[in-house]
Design an enzyme around this catalytic site. Structure first.
Site, PDB file in Angstrom:
ATOM      1  N   SER A  35      13.733 -10.010  10.327  1.00  0.00           N
ATOM      2  CA  SER A  35      13.233  -9.081   9.291  1.00  0.00           C
ATOM      3  C   SER A  35      14.326  -8.666   8.317  1.00  0.00           C
ATOM      4  CB  SER A  35      12.674  -7.824   9.957  1.00  0.00           C
ATOM      5  OG  SER A  35      11.706  -8.170  10.907  1.00  0.00           O
ATOM      6  N   GLN A  93      17.997 -10.508  17.468  1.00  0.00           N
ATOM      7  CA  GLN A  93      17.310 -11.431  16.567  1.00  0.00           C
ATOM      8  C   GLN A  93      17.244 -10.853  15.169  1.00  0.00           C
ATOM      9  OE1 GLN A  93      13.268 -12.348  17.445  1.00  0.00           O
ATOM     10  NE2 GLN A  93      12.826 -10.372  18.380  1.00  0.00           N
ATOM     11  N   GLY A  94      17.560 -11.700  14.225  1.00  0.00           N
ATOM     12  CA  GLY A  94      17.636 -11.258  12.830  1.00  0.00           C
ATOM     13  C   GLY A  94      16.659 -12.008  11.950  1.00  0.00           C
ATOM     14  N   GLU A 143       6.630 -18.478  22.737  1.00  0.00           N
ATOM     15  CA  GLU A 143       7.149 -17.155  23.082  1.00  0.00           C
ATOM     16  C   GLU A 143       6.022 -16.131  23.141  1.00  0.00           C
ATOM     17  OE1 GLU A 143       9.757 -17.158  19.827  1.00  0.00           O
ATOM     18  OE2 GLU A 143      11.086 -18.579  20.804  1.00  0.00           O
ATOM     19  N   ASN A 170      -0.478  -7.242  14.748  1.00  0.00           N
ATOM     20  CA  ASN A 170      -1.774  -7.711  15.251  1.00  0.00           C
ATOM     21  C   ASN A 170      -2.724  -8.089  14.119  1.00  0.00           C
ATOM     22  OD1 ASN A 170      -0.659  -7.275  17.704  1.00  0.00           O
ATOM     23  ND2 ASN A 170      -2.294  -5.969  18.494  1.00  0.00           N
ATOM     24  N   GLU A 171      -2.538  -7.461  12.961  1.00  0.00           N
ATOM     25  CA  GLU A 171      -3.380  -7.861  11.824  1.00  0.00           C
ATOM     26  C   GLU A 171      -3.072  -9.315  11.465  1.00  0.00           C
ATOM     27  OE1 GLU A 171      -1.701  -4.959  11.941  1.00  0.00           O
ATOM     28  OE2 GLU A 171      -3.452  -3.690  12.261  1.00  0.00           O
TER      29      GLU A 171
END
Ligand SMILES: Cc1cc2nc3c(=O)[nH]c(=O)nc-3n(C[C@H](O)[C@H](O)[C@H](O)COP(=O)(O)OP(=O)(O)OC[C@H]3O[C@@H](n4cnc5c(N)ncnc54)[C@H](O)[C@@H]3O)c2cc1C
Lengths: 339, 386
Positions: free
Chosen positions: B128, B125-126, B245, B369-370
């Site tokens: 970032s 998966q691309g 997901e 998580n932030e």
């Protein structure tokens, strides 16, 4: 596999929520703190008429005859509204305990009275020194040396023990066991009492869920309105994260509580273990929610005039009652590791 | 409420258990994040596929069993209980495939899914980029129209692509309308990693394995057939499936139930004091909570409901649980905790330290998580945005 409540169960929950919004707003909770008995006969009457008080009482004796799974959402609502009434003691614990342990005559005498609201029945089981609502009870079910006794309130010597939650009237009691008070002993008593203890812990867990969720809701309301630095404080990330952490705790305690209710209703072999998981998690979740709520309110939440403390103190009390989180985890630990 | 399994579900579980008992390699495969281990995992994926266990919930036509969500949960429990290999196909089968089912054309599904299920094509998966992490909408990789060839020319850099150095294809977002608002004008592309103009560089992860990759694209041609869900619609397409997901498929409870069970075993083998025992019990209860929470979610989905922002609760919970469980295990191991790989005195081949390092990534990937807590506060609790 279906992890959801029935339309009937959900409808009862909605109806009770509506009733409590009307009959048990915060001023009613607050009034119970300062009233003589901590008990509101008017509220008890409403809850009885709704069918809540007699929900678990034997159908053969004037009760509704429903089980833990039918009750659990209603207890959660009682927590949400911080209901100042011994629903846990009378409905969740005493009625099924009488049904399980007492003979027909005793059931015929007390179940209809309990279900109709004529009599308040409360309990004092080994493992706790205190009897809740002994001041307004007509009958107290008491455990001594593995025996279960039913003692009319008049035969008790009560000593009030003040709780941090002013609406919880606790008493230590002195009484004389006799042939007349004996309800059951031996295997019958120990099995019925063990189930009663599980029901108490489950009911406390369900109320803790409601208390915790309501403390979060109160806080969301507050931080949306309160402004500092020119912005609603709820827009600050530190505040958001306090509340998000609390919500995660509560929402992951919830399915454990519901599963415990299911297992109790089904008589599942692992029901005690499931109850312990539920109580441990719900106690912790309510603790986290209370901390987050207080912190995000600031000083106003610390004031006696604000309602938050009514909920917070109930959460503290129920967190420790019917076995603390640590005690229940210890019980799970015994199952996992042995002794 | 009915938490029991039907006889058919029990039979399904048993069939999975039997097959796994007979087929899971008795010595663990080397890490699938390195080239050599990846090749071995590809063979394992093919074996799963041949026995129709690779993608149980998919239609039979694509190599699945048309299994229900409940059966999928059971399979996952059995899979992790059996200590079966990591799923290198994960990003394709759990992340891209649901998007294809929802937004892909029939031709795309027919072409892509069977090869994905058989691990003939393994997907990276691309999302970032060096300048776009949490703020994914800040991505700058772009695609320009090539009318003559009927497609697009992609340029830019993707980074942190899991196992990208070993994969065959990549899915990701590229800017197709540079003039549009930052959340618009992006398109979801399917990119062959062996195409001319693609350069892939392996990047070591915390554990030293080549589990990350930088993917450089220099005028890479991608035909119109490999646009998923419409030109300029990429953001909506990508977001539509991320919550399901995060909320369900990415990390099934089976994984954490298995870790919790191994943690209890570890506690029994090495002994635990009262405090560590309490930590083990917490892990066990939390894993159980996660299983039940997922059953609630599955019931809601089966009733036609959807998984919305509350999937962020899920992601925070499992990722923090995973970190806690591994930290507890390392404490139980004491000075042996630091031993890894082939150290003769390592416990379970250093699996807990390896797992610990991976667990620490959980609060970072799939949206930190932030960020998830912001989402919980704003979209579940309704707090004001800043
Ligand atoms: C093991 C692993 C596998 C990965 N696999 C892939 C992959 O296959 N494909 C892919 O595209 N990406 C992948 N990633 C990358 C991942 O998606 C990003 O790491 C993630 O989106 C965070 O972006 P970042 O690393 O740039 O951190 P940053 O966005 O720079 O964040 C750094 C820190 O700042 C905090 N922060 C940032 N913004 C905010 C905010 N608004 N509020 C509060 N805190 C904030 C973050 O929470 C974090 O703690 C992977 C990452 C890891 C660790």
């Amino acid at each position: 596999m279906r992890f959801a409540f029935s339309p009937d169960q959900l409808a009862m929950q909605t109806a009770l929520r509506a009733l409590l919004e009307k009959e048990c707003p915060a001023p009613v909770v607050r009034a119970a703190w300062t009233s003589d008995t901590g008990h509101s006969p008017a509220l008890w009457r409403s809850l009885t008429d709704f069918g809540l008080v007699g929900l678990t009482a034997d159908a053969a004796h004037g009760g509704v005859g429903l089980d833990e799974l039918d009750l659990v959402l209603l207890l959660e609502e009682c927590g949400r509204a911080a209901v100042p009434a011994p629903v846990l003691e009378a409905t969740a614990v005493a009625a099924p305990l009488l049904r399980d342990a007492a003979n027909d005559a005793l059931n015929a005498r007390w179940q209809p009275a309990l279900a109709s609201g004529e009599a308040v029945v409360t309990v004092g089981l080994a493992g706790s020194d205190f009897v809740v609502a002994a001041n307004v009870a007509d009958l107290v079910l008491l455990e001594r040396s593995g025996e279960l006794h039913a003692v009319p309130a008049g035969a008790l010597t009560r000593t009030a023990q003040r709780s941090v939650d002013g609406s919880r009237r606790l008493f230590t009691v002195q009484w004389e066991p006799s042939a007349e008070t004996l309800v059951a002993d031996g295997e019958v008593a120990s099995r019925a009492i063990a189930a009663a203890r599980d029901r108490g812990a489950l009911a406390a867990a369900a109320q803790l869920l409601g208390l915790a969720r309501q403390m979060i809701a109160m806080t969301v309301g507050h931080v949306t309105v309160r402004k500092q630095f020119g912005a609603a404080i709820g827009s600050f990330q530190a505040v958001k994260h306090h509340l998000a952490n609390a919500l995660v705790k509560v929402e992951f305690a919830r399915p454990l509580v519901y599963r415990a209710a299911y297992s109790m209703a089904r008589g599942d072999a692992d029901r005690s273990l499931h109850v312990s998981m539920a109580k441990a998690q719900a106690s912790d979740a309510a603790e986290v929610a209370a901390r987050a709520a207080l912190q995000c309110h600031g000083a106003i939440g610390y004031s006696y005039e604000h309602d938050l403390h009514l909920w917070m103190k109930r959460a503290w009390a129920l967190g420790a009652a019917w076995g603390s989180a640590a005690q229940h985890r210890a019980r799970v630990g015994e199952a996992l590791f042995g002794g | 409420m009915d938490l029991s399994l039907t006889p058919a579900e029990e039979a399904f579980r048993l069939e999975a258990r039997r097959w796994l008992e007979a087929n899971v390699p008795s010595t663990p495969l080397p890490s699938g994040d390195d080239a050599e281990g990846f090749a071995l995992h590809r063979v394992w994926e093919k074996k799963l596929f041949d026995a129709r266990w690779a993608v149980v919930s998919w239609p039979e036509a694509y190599g699945g069993r048309g299994a229900s969500l409940v059966e999928w949960l059971l399979f996952e429990e059995e899979y992790y209980r059996a200590g079966a290999p990591q799923r290198i196909a994960q990003n394709g089968i759990f992340l891209l495939a649901p998007t294809l089912f929802e937004f892909g054309t029939q031709a795309q599904r027919d072409r892509i899914l069977p090869r994905m299920a058989a691990a003939l094509d393994v997907w990276a998966q691309g999302w970032s980029e060096p300048g776009a992490g949490s703020d994914l909408a800040g991505l700058t990789s772009r695609a320009v129209r090539d009318d003559a060839r009927g497609g697009w020319r992609l340029s830019g850099q993707k980074t942190w692509c899991t196992r990208g150095a070993h994969c065959d294809w990549m899915f990701g977002l590229f800017r197709t309308d540079p003039a549009a608002d930052r959340h618009r004008g992006m398109t979801y592309f399917l990119v062959p990693l062996r195409a001319p103009g693609v350069t892939v560089r392996a990047v070591g992860r915390l554990d030293g394995d080549d589990g990350f990759a930088d993917v450089f694209l220099d005028d890479v041609f991608v035909p119109d057939d490999d646009v998923l869900g419409g030109v300029h619609k990429g953001w909506e397409v990508a977001m539509a499936t991320t919550s399901s997901e995060r909320g369900l498929t990415l990390r099934s409870p089976g994984r954490f139930l298995a870790t919790a069970a191994r943690l209890v075993d570890l506690g029994k083998r090495f002994g635990v004091d009262e405090r560590l025992r309490d930590d083990v019990v917490r892990a066990h209860i939390d894993a159980e909570a996660y299983r039940l929470y997922t059953q609630q979610t599955v019931t809601r989905v089966m009733d036609g409901g959807s998984i919305g922002a509350e999937s962020s609760l899920n992601k925070v919970f499992w990722s923090e649980l995973d970190v806690r469980m591994h930290a507890t295990a390392l404490e139980i191991l004491g000075e042996r905790a630091e031993l890894v790989d082939d150290a003769p005195a390592a416990v379970d081949l250093g699996a807990w330290m390896k797992g610990h390092q991976f667990a620490l990534a959980g609060p970072i990937y799939a949206g930190t998580n932030e960020i998830q807590k912001n989402v919980i506060a704003e979209r579940v609790l309704g707090l004001p945005r800043r």
